[in-house]
Design a protein around this motif. Structure first.
Motif, PDB file in Angstrom:
ATOM      1  N   LYS A   1       4.469   5.691  -7.158  1.00 39.24           N
ATOM      2  CA  LYS A   1       3.739   6.465  -8.164  1.00 39.24           C
ATOM      3  C   LYS A   1       4.129   7.941  -8.149  1.00 39.24           C
ATOM      4  O   LYS A   1       4.051   8.618  -9.175  1.00 39.24           O
TER       5      LYS A   1
ATOM      6  N   GLY B   1      -3.446  13.433  -1.806  1.00 38.23           N
ATOM      7  CA  GLY B   1      -4.110  12.169  -2.101  1.00 38.23           C
ATOM      8  C   GLY B   1      -5.400  12.018  -1.319  1.00 38.23           C
ATOM      9  O   GLY B   1      -5.519  12.518  -0.188  1.00 38.23           O
TER      10      GLY B   1
ATOM     11  N   THR C   1      -2.452  -2.520  -4.887  1.00 41.44           N
ATOM     12  CA  THR C   1      -1.252  -1.710  -4.687  1.00 41.44           C
ATOM     13  C   THR C   1      -1.532  -0.467  -3.853  1.00 41.44           C
ATOM     14  O   THR C   1      -0.641   0.349  -3.645  1.00 41.44           O
ATOM     15  N   SER C   2      -2.773  -0.310  -3.388  1.00 39.61           N
ATOM     16  CA  SER C   2      -3.079   0.835  -2.529  1.00 39.61           C
ATOM     17  C   SER C   2      -4.261   0.510  -1.635  1.00 39.61           C
ATOM     18  O   SER C   2      -5.087  -0.362  -1.946  1.00 39.61           O
TER      19      SER C   2
ATOM     20  N   GLY D   1       0.801  -1.219   0.000  1.00 40.67           N
ATOM     21  CA  GLY D   1       0.000   0.000   0.000  1.00 40.67           C
ATOM     22  C   GLY D   1       0.833   1.268   0.000  1.00 40.67           C
ATOM     23  O   GLY D   1       0.796   2.064  -0.944  1.00 40.67           O
ATOM     24  N   MET D   2       1.601   1.479   1.054  1.00 41.36           N
ATOM     25  CA  MET D   2       2.457   2.664   1.144  1.00 41.36           C
ATOM     26  C   MET D   2       3.521   2.647   0.047  1.00 41.36           C
ATOM     27  O   MET D   2       3.800   3.657  -0.592  1.00 41.36           O
TER      28      MET D   2
ATOM     29  N   TRP E   1      -8.089  10.765   1.118  1.00 43.08           N
ATOM     30  CA  TRP E   1      -7.739  10.303   2.456  1.00 43.08           C
ATOM     31  C   TRP E   1      -8.988  10.153   3.310  1.00 43.08           C
ATOM     32  O   TRP E   1      -9.892  10.994   3.258  1.00 43.08           O
TER      33      TRP E   1
ATOM     34  N   GLU F   1       2.122   3.725  -3.310  1.00 35.87           N
ATOM     35  CA  GLU F   1       1.838   5.158  -3.416  1.00 35.87           C
ATOM     36  C   GLU F   1       3.124   5.958  -3.614  1.00 35.87           C
ATOM     37  O   GLU F   1       3.171   6.896  -4.410  1.00 35.87           O
ATOM     38  N   TYR F   2       4.173   5.589  -2.880  1.00 29.41           N
ATOM     39  CA  TYR F   2       5.451   6.289  -3.048  1.00 29.41           C
ATOM     40  C   TYR F   2       6.016   6.065  -4.452  1.00 29.41           C
ATOM     41  O   TYR F   2       6.581   6.974  -5.062  1.00 29.41           O
TER      42      TYR F   2
END
Length: 277
Positions: A68, A268, A165-166, A61-62, A270, A65-66
């Motif tokens: 991308k 993003g 992936t997120s 997940g994290m 949230w 995001e990083y």
């Protein structure tokens, strides 16, 4: 001795070898799985299989995001970064990471807080990240005695067999699960239902997500040094809204990431985890 008996004698050792080889192969699989899941997969095979692709297990997940955004701009290899900073410590690679004590172990906020203390579980109980100090207010669901698993379902926690992936992809829980379900009760409490008779609801229906109005506060992360992992300054007096991928207006988290004297500012969608009404 007949020809048939002679053939049987020749075939039998081959069958024994084949069965033994298969048994050893299966044993190898079982040993590998046992190393991952502590033997729980013996009875909970489907759960173990789904869990092996879940975000709790992969930690994607994290990382995703990083990859991308900030890491992509800075040219950071996130596989190498995760290894260097031991980010995998928060991956639940065994069942006992959450189910401490095995069968019957209660899942509490403290269970989730082992990893989610930096954001979600901290803000849910009214603290700033890492419980560094008190935040503006706790989530109303927390004050009513609810915990993480009263909202988040088993498929989100154990995985559903799909690769994500997120968190935005993997989490399916919505406010409507309870607040648009007439007669719904949680812990013997009757859940307040959504009403389109309220002017604000009628005006913004299908345009705004519930959290756009019903969040008490949100986080902004400033000065997040990816190179030293020190100096982050989260604040609670900024609140950003944006149009999310589903077309609805939602709270957005702002994050200033710094690496090698360069700054990347990202926004993003949230879920603040601090509904106030």
């Amino acid at each position: 001795m007949s020809k048939t008996d002679k053939k049987a004698k020749k075939i039998l050792p081959l069958m024994i070898v084949a069965v033994l080889s298969l048994s050893l192969s299966l044993a190898g699989i079982a040993i590998t799985a046992a190393e991952d899941f502590g033997g729980c997969e013996g009875c909970h095979a489907e759960i173990a299989e789904n869990f092996s692709t879940s975000l709790h297990y992969t930690g994607a997940g994290m990382k995703g995001e990083y990859e991308k955004f900030a890491a992509k701009e800075f040219g950071i290899d996130m596989d190498e970064y995760y290894a260097t900073w031991n980010c995998s410590n928060c991956h639940a690679t065994t069942c006992e990471k959450c189910h401490e004590g095995g069968h019957g172990a209660e899942i509490t906020i403290d269970t989730c807080d082992q990893c989610h203390f930096k954001k979600q579980s901290a803000t849910f109980i009214g603290d700033m990240p890492a419980h560094s100090k008190k935040g503006p207010a706790a989530d109303i669901h927390y004050t009513m005695g609810l915990t993480c698993t009263d909202c988040h379902n088993v498929a989100e926690l154990h995985g559903d067999g799909n690769v994500y992936t997120s968190q935005l992809e993997a989490v399916t829980t919505e406010c409507e699960d309870c607040h648009a379900s007439p007669g719904k009760t949680v812990k013997d409490m009757t859940v307040t239902q959504y009403s389109s008779d309220i002017d604000a609801h009628e005006m913004h229906e299908e345009k705004l997500d519930c959290t756009a109005c019903h969040s008490g506060w949100s986080l902004t992360c400033n000065n997040c040094h990816l190179d030293t992992r020190k100096g982050t300054q989260p604040v609670s007096d900024e609140f950003y809204l944006g149009v999310a991928s589903d077309g609805k207006v939602k709270p957005f988290i702002k994050m200033d990431a710094i690496y090698d004297n360069a700054t990347h500012t990202g926004y993003g969608a949230w879920f603040p985890h601090n509904s106030n009404r």
